[in-house]
Design an enzyme around this catalytic site. Structure first.
Site, PDB file in Angstrom:
ATOM      1  N   THR A 154      -1.939  -4.931  -6.049  1.00 54.22           N
ATOM      2  CA  THR A 154      -0.746  -5.706  -6.425  1.00 54.22           C
ATOM      3  C   THR A 154      -0.986  -6.431  -7.726  1.00 54.22           C
ATOM      4  O   THR A 154      -2.084  -6.929  -7.955  1.00 54.22           O
ATOM      5  CB  THR A 154      -0.478  -6.768  -5.341  1.00 54.22           C
ATOM      6  N   VAL A 183       5.795  -4.984   5.418  1.00 53.89           N
ATOM      7  CA  VAL A 183       5.750  -5.940   4.304  1.00 53.89           C
ATOM      8  C   VAL A 183       4.388  -6.629   4.338  1.00 53.89           C
ATOM      9  O   VAL A 183       3.913  -7.034   5.403  1.00 53.89           O
ATOM     10  CB  VAL A 183       6.882  -6.987   4.423  1.00 53.89           C
TER      11      VAL A 183
HETATM   12  N1  ASP Z   1      -1.525  -7.116  -0.867  1.00 57.40           N
HETATM   13  C1  ASP Z   1      -0.697  -5.953  -0.984  1.00 57.40           C
HETATM   14  C2  ASP Z   1      -0.080  -5.649   0.345  1.00 57.40           C
HETATM   15  O1  ASP Z   1      -0.734  -5.801   1.365  1.00 57.40           O
HETATM   16  C3  ASP Z   1      -1.421  -4.776  -1.466  1.00 57.40           C
HETATM   17  C4  ASP Z   1      -2.235  -4.990  -2.700  1.00 57.40           C
HETATM   18  O2  ASP Z   1      -2.632  -6.069  -3.037  1.00 57.40           O
HETATM   19  O3  ASP Z   1      -2.469  -4.053  -3.399  1.00 57.40           O
HETATM   20  O4  ASP Z   1       1.029  -5.194   0.365  1.00 57.40           O
END
Ligand code: ASP
Length: 320
Positions: A154, A183
Site C-alpha cells: 500500500t 477490506v
Molecule cells: N495493508 C494492505 C491491506 O491489507 C495491504 C498492503 O499494505 O499492501 O489491504
C-alpha cells in the site's frame, strides 16, 4: 501555526517520484494536503505499481477493488472509500469525503455512485499486465499450492507543511487474490493511517488483518505525543504488536510503518526484510531507504543503484 520545517514521507520506493514533487510543493508553501494528494495520485496513475490504483492486482474473481483514505491532522477531518471499482483516483474521492459532515466513509456501489455523481473519473483499472499476473497466480495456486495472499504494497504518504499542518493519505488494491468485499487496514482510521498536527502522523503497510489488531498508526502517533521520537515510536509499536500477536494469536503478518512528527523528524519500522520507504524533509535530502531489522531496531540505508536497477527490472519484467 508557523513552522520552519516541512517534510513528506511514504511507504515504499514506488512513492519516490510523487514525494519529490510533493516536497517541491511544500517548499513553495503549498499545503500538506495538496502535497499528499499529488504524491498519492502519481502512484495511483503509474501502471507498473501493481498494488495501487491503475494496474493494481485484482481480487480472486479477477476484479480490481480499491481502498483509500485521507486525513487532515489539523481539523481531524477524514474520509475513506473501500471496495470500489472503476474509480481512477480513489485518494481524491477520499479527500472529498473528508469534507462531508456525514457519510465520510463509504464502500462499494454506494461509494462508486457518489464518486461518479461528483464528477470523479471512471476508468477500467484492470490492466493487461495485472490480468497476466492474475492468470499466472491462478495457475501457481492451483498447481503448486502457493498462498494466494502473498503480494501487497500500500502507498501511505504523510506530509508536514510550513504552516504546521500535517495530512496523511493511503491508497491500495489491497491483498492480491483477496475475497471480494475484503477490506484491509488502509481505509480504516488509526490502523492504515492517522494524523494529528499537534503531534505527527503515521501510516502502515502489510497484512491489514494484523495491522488492524493493534490500531498501529494511532498507537505510533500516541507514543510520539507522549514524547517518543518518531523512530522510537515506530520501532516500539511494531515490536510490541508483533510480540503480542505471536503470544496471543499465534503468528504475526507483515507490519511496516513510516511516521513524521511536527518538527519534520521521521521514523520507519518493519518486521520484514524487504521494506523500503521514500522521504524528503527540510532537514533531509530526497532519499529512498531500504530497511533491515536488527534485533528490535529497524536500520535503514539509502538504496544502492544496484537495488534500484533490480527493482525497475522486476516491476517491468515480462510475465511468464
Ligand atoms: N495493508 C494492505 C491491506 O491489507 C495491504 C498492503 O499494505 O499492501 O489491504
Amino acid at each position: 501555526m508557523d513552522n520552519k520545517n516541512w517534510g513528506i514521507i511514504a511507504t515504499w520506493r514506488m512513492a519516490f517520484d510523487g514525494i519529490t514533487e510533493g516536497a517541491t510543493m511544500l517548499q513553495d508553501n503549498k499545503s500538506a494536503t495538496d502535497a499528499v494528494l499529488t504524491a498519492v495520485t502519481r502512484v495511483e496513475d503509474y501502471p507498473y505499481y501493481k498494488s495501487v490504483g491503475y494496474g493494481g492486482l485484482p481480487n480472486e474473481k479477477g476484479v480490481v477493488e480499491l481502498d483509500a483514505a485521507f486525513m487532515d491532522g489539523t481539523t481531524m477531518a477524514l474520509g475513506a472509500i473501500a471496495s470500489v471499482k472503476d474509480v481512477a483516483n480513489p485518494i481524491l474521492v477520499a479527500e472529498k469525503l473528508s469534507r462531508e459532515r456525514f457519510n465520510s466513509f463509504m464502500v462499494g456501489e454506494g461509494a462508486e455512485q457518489w464518486a461518479f455523481e461528483q464528477g470523479f473519473e471512471k476508468k477500467e483499472m484492470l490492466t493487461e499486465r495485472a490480468q497476466q499476473h492474475y492468470i499466472k497466480r491462478c495457475r501457481e495456486t492451483l498447481y503448486r499450492g502457493l498462498s494466494p495472499y502473498t503480494g501487497h504494497d500500500t502507498v501511505g504518504i504523510a506530509a508536514l507543511d510550513l504552516d504546521g499542518n500535517i495530512s496523511v493519505g493511503t491508497s491500495t488494491s489491497g491483498l492480491f487474490m483477496k475475497r471480494p468485499g475484503r477490506v484491509g487496514d488502509s481505509p480504516v482510521s488509526g490502523s492504515g493511517y492517522y494524523a494529528d498536527s499537534d503531534i505527527g502522523a503515521a501510516t502502515a503497510t502489510g497484512l491489514g488483518e494484523d495491522l488492524m489488531k493493534g490500531c498501529i498508526s494511532y498507537e505510533i502517533v500516541r507514543r510520539m505525543g507522549e514524547g517518543m521520537t518518531p523512530q522510537q515510536a515506530a520501532d516500539s509499536t511494531v515490536n510490541d504488536l508483533e510480540k503480542k500477536l505471536i503470544a496471543r494469536y499465534g503468528r504475526a503478518g507483515d507490519l511496516s510503518v513510516v511516521c513524521i512528527n511536527k518538527d519534520g523528524d521521521f521514523g520507519a519500522a518493519t518486521n520484514i526484510d524487504s521494506f523500503s520507504f521514500s522521504v524528503e524533509t527540510s532537514k533531509h535530502p530526497a532519499t529512498i531507504y531500504v530497511c533491515e531489522r536488527k534485533g528490535s531496531e529497524t536500520h535503514y540505508s539509502p538504496a544502492t543503484q544496484e537495488w534500484l536497477d533490480a527493482y525497475q527490472a522486476r516491476i517491468t519484467a515480462p510475465i511468464e
